[in-house]
Design a protein around this motif. Structure first.
Motif, PDB file in Angstrom:
ATOM      1  N   ILE A   1       7.847 -23.530   1.668  1.00 23.91           N
ATOM      2  CA  ILE A   1       8.843 -24.500   1.268  1.00 23.91           C
ATOM      3  C   ILE A   1       8.710 -25.835   1.986  1.00 23.91           C
ATOM      4  O   ILE A   1       8.765 -26.909   1.363  1.00 23.91           O
ATOM      5  CB  ILE A   1      10.273 -23.925   1.428  1.00 23.91           C
TER       6      ILE A   1
ATOM      7  N   TRP B   1      10.323 -24.254  -8.416  1.00 21.26           N
ATOM      8  CA  TRP B   1      10.472 -23.574  -7.137  1.00 21.26           C
ATOM      9  C   TRP B   1      11.634 -22.590  -7.195  1.00 21.26           C
ATOM     10  O   TRP B   1      12.722 -22.930  -7.656  1.00 21.26           O
ATOM     11  CB  TRP B   1      10.759 -24.576  -6.018  1.00 21.26           C
TER      12      TRP B   1
ATOM     13  N   GLU C   1      13.436 -21.661  -4.769  1.00 23.65           N
ATOM     14  CA  GLU C   1      14.503 -22.013  -3.828  1.00 23.65           C
ATOM     15  C   GLU C   1      15.451 -23.092  -4.342  1.00 23.65           C
ATOM     16  O   GLU C   1      16.384 -23.476  -3.632  1.00 23.65           O
ATOM     17  CB  GLU C   1      13.896 -22.481  -2.500  1.00 23.65           C
TER      18      GLU C   1
END
Length: 317
Positions: A16, A41, A43
């Motif tokens: 990340i 992504w 996240e």
């Protein structure tokens, strides 16, 4: 006919914080050439990035797009009008240095994780605080009795170094508490948790897609933002995670790091202050010892009487 703007995609090609490191180049390209920025992504349920969009990056999007793994000034100019899959963590300094922190401010933690950090910190807000970042997993412990950098791509710090430095800090600042951030399960470091006043962020990780080497019990995004609230950190040299917590997100954090050759009898601690500098500068410090001040055994150059700073977190939906 409406004008068609080139597209820039960033997928999950690294961890990340390394993906965060691609964002300054992405926004520089957007400013210069008009690229839209699409992130794919996992996240993004934990944070958002202002000025980007979320979407799957499938075969047809990648077809004909140029893979950008490095980017100098000439390359940057040549990318005008091209669709891109961006995988470069670096770029022209004259374009990126000035916008580095500005781009970081576009990353906004989701309010429920800001609230989890605040709740976890609340019992400790009036006490001096030190962050501890233990990066093992994909980082390799070359010698359990010696901190080794040379010849090791991703060097891990032996747990005894953290334990002994923490003991030295307590001797100087008895009321200090420690935020522990780590790969894996924080409970797997019993000597750190048993011997010191240690806490972790109460935000379980929902992510398992990166494999066991990158797996964490705590949400890695919440952990990163929490670590960025600490004024002093026992950091992992070279790690982009330590770098973003100390030097990019939140206020400046003073890092204490081991130097090449540290042993249980000679901890060889250094101080690194690189707020606002990019990852390449941090990694040079970790590998070459640049921008690093050697500390005495008493850590006398460090002020440990500072509390955590949470006022920069966004608590609004």
């Amino acid at each position: 006919m409406p004008k068609l703007y080139p597209k820039l995609y960033i997928d999950e090609f690294v961890g990340i914080t390394n993906r965060f490191e691609t964002l300054p180049l992405a926004f520089a390209l957007q400013k210069a050439h008009g690229h839209s920025i699409t992130l794919n992504w996992h996240e993004l349920d934990s944070f958002s990035v202002n000025g980007t969009q979320t979407g799957n990056i499938g075969f047809w999007q990648k077809l004909g797009a140029e893979r950008v793994r490095d980017c100098d000034a000439q390359k940057f100019n040549d990318l005008k009008g091209r669709n891109l899959v961006l995988r470069s963590l670096d770029g022209p300094s004259d374009l990126l240095d000035s916008i580095y922190l500005e781009v970081a401010h576009k990353i906004r933690l989701k309010p429920h994780l800001s609230a989890a950090i605040q709740a976890s910190f609340t019992p400790y807000l009036k006490r001096p605080m030190v962050g501890v970042h233990v990066r093992h997993g994909d980082y390799h412990l070359e010698n359990p009795d010696l901190y080794v950098v040379k010849g090791v791509e991703w060097p891990a710090i032996p747990v005894w170094w953290y334990e002994k430095v923490m003991a030295n800090i307590v001797a100087k600042q008895p009321d200090v508490c420690f935020l522990l951030s780590s790969t894996g399960d924080p409970n797997s470091y019993p000597t750190l948790r048993k011997n010191f006043d240690v806490f972790t962020v109460d935000a379980p990780s929902p992510y398992a897609y990166k494999g066991t080497d990158h797996q964490s019990a705590v949400n890695p995004v919440a952990d990163l933002f929490a670590l960025a609230c600490t004024p002093v950190m026992l950091a992992t040299p070279i790690s982009g995670y330590s770098h973003w917590a100390a030097n990019v997100l939140g206020a400046a954090t003073t890092c204490i790091v081991p130097l090449e050759g540290a042993t249980t009898d000679n901890l060889l601690c250094g101080r690194v202050d690189l707020y606002g500098k990019r990852l390449s500068v941090w990694r040079n410090a970790g590998r070459e010892g640049s921008d690093t001040q050697m500390l005495d055994a008493d850590l006398s150059a460090i002020d440990f009487n500072k509390p955590a700073q949470l006022d920069w977190l966004d608590f609004k939906a």
